[in-house]
Design a protein around this motif. Structure first.
Motif, PDB file in Angstrom:
ATOM      1  N   TYR A 142      32.815  51.982  41.993  1.00  0.00           N
ATOM      2  CA  TYR A 142      31.953  51.008  41.335  1.00  0.00           C
ATOM      3  C   TYR A 142      32.747  49.749  40.993  1.00  0.00           C
ATOM      4  O   TYR A 142      32.272  48.634  41.202  1.00  0.00           O
ATOM      5  CB  TYR A 142      31.340  51.613  40.074  1.00  0.00           C
ATOM      6  CG  TYR A 142      30.525  50.633  39.269  1.00  0.00           C
ATOM      7  CD1 TYR A 142      29.249  50.276  39.679  1.00  0.00           C
ATOM      8  CD2 TYR A 142      31.031  50.059  38.115  1.00  0.00           C
ATOM      9  CE1 TYR A 142      28.498  49.372  38.955  1.00  0.00           C
ATOM     10  CE2 TYR A 142      30.300  49.151  37.385  1.00  0.00           C
ATOM     11  CZ  TYR A 142      29.022  48.821  37.803  1.00  0.00           C
ATOM     12  OH  TYR A 142      28.295  47.914  37.089  1.00  0.00           O
ATOM     13  N   GLN A 143      33.958  49.931  40.469  1.00  0.00           N
ATOM     14  CA  GLN A 143      34.787  48.787  40.104  1.00  0.00           C
ATOM     15  C   GLN A 143      35.140  47.959  41.331  1.00  0.00           C
ATOM     16  O   GLN A 143      35.123  46.731  41.284  1.00  0.00           O
ATOM     17  CB  GLN A 143      36.067  49.261  39.401  1.00  0.00           C
ATOM     18  CG  GLN A 143      36.865  48.153  38.784  1.00  0.00           C
ATOM     19  CD  GLN A 143      36.128  47.479  37.648  1.00  0.00           C
ATOM     20  OE1 GLN A 143      35.368  48.102  36.932  1.00  0.00           O
ATOM     21  NE2 GLN A 143      36.341  46.201  37.489  1.00  0.00           N
ATOM     22  N   ARG A 144      35.457  48.618  42.448  1.00  0.00           N
ATOM     23  CA  ARG A 144      35.745  47.898  43.684  1.00  0.00           C
ATOM     24  C   ARG A 144      34.533  47.122  44.170  1.00  0.00           C
ATOM     25  O   ARG A 144      34.646  45.993  44.627  1.00  0.00           O
ATOM     26  CB  ARG A 144      36.208  48.873  44.762  1.00  0.00           C
ATOM     27  CG  ARG A 144      37.699  48.995  44.819  1.00  0.00           C
ATOM     28  CD  ARG A 144      38.149  49.767  46.042  1.00  0.00           C
ATOM     29  NE  ARG A 144      38.853  50.934  45.541  1.00  0.00           N
ATOM     30  CZ  ARG A 144      38.515  52.189  45.743  1.00  0.00           C
ATOM     31  NH1 ARG A 144      37.504  52.480  46.501  1.00  0.00           N
ATOM     32  NH2 ARG A 144      39.205  53.151  45.222  1.00  0.00           N
ATOM     33  N   ALA A 145      33.357  47.743  44.071  1.00  0.00           N
ATOM     34  CA  ALA A 145      32.129  47.067  44.501  1.00  0.00           C
ATOM     35  C   ALA A 145      31.858  45.850  43.628  1.00  0.00           C
ATOM     36  O   ALA A 145      31.460  44.796  44.129  1.00  0.00           O
ATOM     37  CB  ALA A 145      30.949  48.037  44.443  1.00  0.00           C
ATOM     38  N   GLN A 146      32.089  45.957  42.333  1.00  0.00           N
ATOM     39  CA  GLN A 146      31.890  44.830  41.428  1.00  0.00           C
ATOM     40  C   GLN A 146      32.884  43.714  41.723  1.00  0.00           C
ATOM     41  O   GLN A 146      32.562  42.538  41.628  1.00  0.00           O
ATOM     42  CB  GLN A 146      32.022  45.264  39.966  1.00  0.00           C
ATOM     43  CG  GLN A 146      30.897  46.148  39.489  1.00  0.00           C
ATOM     44  CD  GLN A 146      29.558  45.451  39.576  1.00  0.00           C
ATOM     45  OE1 GLN A 146      29.415  44.285  39.244  1.00  0.00           O
ATOM     46  NE2 GLN A 146      28.558  46.167  40.060  1.00  0.00           N
ATOM     47  N   ALA A 147      34.118  44.095  42.100  1.00  0.00           N
ATOM     48  CA  ALA A 147      35.125  43.092  42.429  1.00  0.00           C
ATOM     49  C   ALA A 147      34.745  42.341  43.703  1.00  0.00           C
ATOM     50  O   ALA A 147      35.038  41.155  43.839  1.00  0.00           O
ATOM     51  CB  ALA A 147      36.486  43.742  42.586  1.00  0.00           C
ATOM     52  N   LYS A 148      34.094  43.031  44.654  1.00  0.00           N
ATOM     53  CA  LYS A 148      33.654  42.365  45.879  1.00  0.00           C
ATOM     54  C   LYS A 148      32.495  41.424  45.599  1.00  0.00           C
ATOM     55  O   LYS A 148      32.410  40.343  46.174  1.00  0.00           O
ATOM     56  CB  LYS A 148      33.240  43.392  46.934  1.00  0.00           C
ATOM     57  CG  LYS A 148      34.407  44.104  47.562  1.00  0.00           C
ATOM     58  CD  LYS A 148      33.951  45.082  48.609  1.00  0.00           C
ATOM     59  CE  LYS A 148      35.136  45.841  49.189  1.00  0.00           C
ATOM     60  NZ  LYS A 148      34.697  46.846  50.162  1.00  0.00           N
ATOM     61  N   ILE A 149      31.602  41.833  44.712  1.00  0.00           N
ATOM     62  CA  ILE A 149      30.454  40.994  44.368  1.00  0.00           C
ATOM     63  C   ILE A 149      30.915  39.762  43.599  1.00  0.00           C
ATOM     64  O   ILE A 149      30.502  38.650  43.875  1.00  0.00           O
ATOM     65  CB  ILE A 149      29.417  41.789  43.546  1.00  0.00           C
ATOM     66  CG1 ILE A 149      28.784  42.875  44.425  1.00  0.00           C
ATOM     67  CG2 ILE A 149      28.362  40.873  42.971  1.00  0.00           C
ATOM     68  CD1 ILE A 149      27.926  43.857  43.652  1.00  0.00           C
ATOM     69  N   ASN A 150      31.772  39.986  42.604  1.00  0.00           N
ATOM     70  CA  ASN A 150      32.300  38.890  41.781  1.00  0.00           C
ATOM     71  C   ASN A 150      33.788  38.755  42.085  1.00  0.00           C
ATOM     72  O   ASN A 150      34.598  39.492  41.542  1.00  0.00           O
ATOM     73  CB  ASN A 150      32.080  39.193  40.300  1.00  0.00           C
ATOM     74  CG  ASN A 150      32.512  38.051  39.417  1.00  0.00           C
ATOM     75  OD1 ASN A 150      32.875  36.986  39.889  1.00  0.00           O
ATOM     76  ND2 ASN A 150      32.494  38.283  38.120  1.00  0.00           N
ATOM     77  N   PRO A 151      34.167  37.832  42.951  1.00  0.00           N
ATOM     78  CA  PRO A 151      35.566  37.754  43.365  1.00  0.00           C
ATOM     79  C   PRO A 151      36.520  37.210  42.317  1.00  0.00           C
ATOM     80  O   PRO A 151      37.668  36.980  42.604  1.00  0.00           O
ATOM     81  CB  PRO A 151      35.506  36.818  44.575  1.00  0.00           C
ATOM     82  CG  PRO A 151      34.303  35.993  44.365  1.00  0.00           C
ATOM     83  CD  PRO A 151      33.332  36.866  43.619  1.00  0.00           C
ATOM     84  N   ASN A 152      36.066  36.992  41.099  1.00  0.00           N
ATOM     85  CA  ASN A 152      36.945  36.525  40.038  1.00  0.00           C
ATOM     86  C   ASN A 152      37.844  37.683  39.609  1.00  0.00           C
ATOM     87  O   ASN A 152      37.589  38.374  38.642  1.00  0.00           O
ATOM     88  CB  ASN A 152      36.117  35.994  38.862  1.00  0.00           C
ATOM     89  CG  ASN A 152      36.971  35.286  37.847  1.00  0.00           C
ATOM     90  OD1 ASN A 152      38.187  35.218  37.979  1.00  0.00           O
ATOM     91  ND2 ASN A 152      36.335  34.764  36.835  1.00  0.00           N
ATOM     92  N   ALA A 153      38.908  37.908  40.355  1.00  0.00           N
ATOM     93  CA  ALA A 153      39.764  39.081  40.164  1.00  0.00           C
ATOM     94  C   ALA A 153      40.505  39.049  38.834  1.00  0.00           C
ATOM     95  O   ALA A 153      40.743  40.085  38.237  1.00  0.00           O
ATOM     96  CB  ALA A 153      40.758  39.192  41.305  1.00  0.00           C
ATOM     97  N   ALA A 154      40.861  37.875  38.363  1.00  0.00           N
ATOM     98  CA  ALA A 154      41.588  37.795  37.092  1.00  0.00           C
ATOM     99  C   ALA A 154      40.724  38.331  35.959  1.00  0.00           C
ATOM    100  O   ALA A 154      41.202  39.025  35.068  1.00  0.00           O
ATOM    101  CB  ALA A 154      41.999  36.360  36.808  1.00  0.00           C
ATOM    102  N   SER A 155      39.442  38.018  36.002  1.00  0.00           N
ATOM    103  CA  SER A 155      38.531  38.494  34.969  1.00  0.00           C
ATOM    104  C   SER A 155      38.396  40.008  35.023  1.00  0.00           C
ATOM    105  O   SER A 155      38.380  40.669  33.994  1.00  0.00           O
ATOM    106  CB  SER A 155      37.165  37.835  35.140  1.00  0.00           C
ATOM    107  OG  SER A 155      36.266  38.333  34.188  1.00  0.00           O
TER     108      SER A 155
END
Length: 141
Positions: free
Chosen positions: A34-47
């Motif tokens: 789920y976290q990986r999928a959210q990171a792909k949707i929202n590419p703001n990795a620092a956040s």
């Protein structure tokens, strides 16, 4: 007879622990996916990294400190620091406050700084480029 009972208890206990471990692993894997999928949707990795490291979302941090959420990476850090100092001092355990609340206030400030920090660094770099590089020259007398 006793050895049979002990064997059954050990086997049943092993099955229960095995199933619990398997279920916990499945849940951890699902959370990671789920976290990986959210990171792909929202590419703001620092956040995303900041949220994971502090365990607090930006919205929660703003609610704890009672400040407005950053808009486009910009926020009034003076207001954030003033609220932080006020709440941190009010929850001082030596003055009858709560260490738990004091740590929540600290984590909230850190979370907001993690969100705003890269934008502040970028603005400082742009200001330095705009001004030009002016080295400090020290003359021997």
């Amino acid at each position: 007879m006793a050895h049979r009972l002990i064997t059954q208890v050990v086997l049943i206990g092993g099955r229960v622990l095995g199933r619990a471990f398997t279920e916990a692993y499945k849940q951890a894997q699902a959370a990671s996916n789920y976290q990986r999928a959210q990171a792909k949707i929202n590419p703001n990795a620092a956040s995303a990294r900041a949220s994971l490291s502090s365990g607090m979302t930006l919205g929660e941090a703003c609610q704890v400190l009672n400040v407005k959420p950053p808009q486009g990476g910009q926020t009034n850090m003076e207001e954030v620091m003033a609220r932080f100092k006020q709440l941190f001092d009010a929850n001082n355990p030596e003055k009858g406050g709560s260490f738990y609340l004091q740590s929540k206030v600290l984590r909230a400030r850190e979370r907001i700084e993690a969100e705003v920090g890269p934008a502040l660094e970028k603005a400082a770099q742009e200001a330095e480029v705009k001004e030009g590089w002016k080295p400090k020259v020290y003359k021997d007398r």
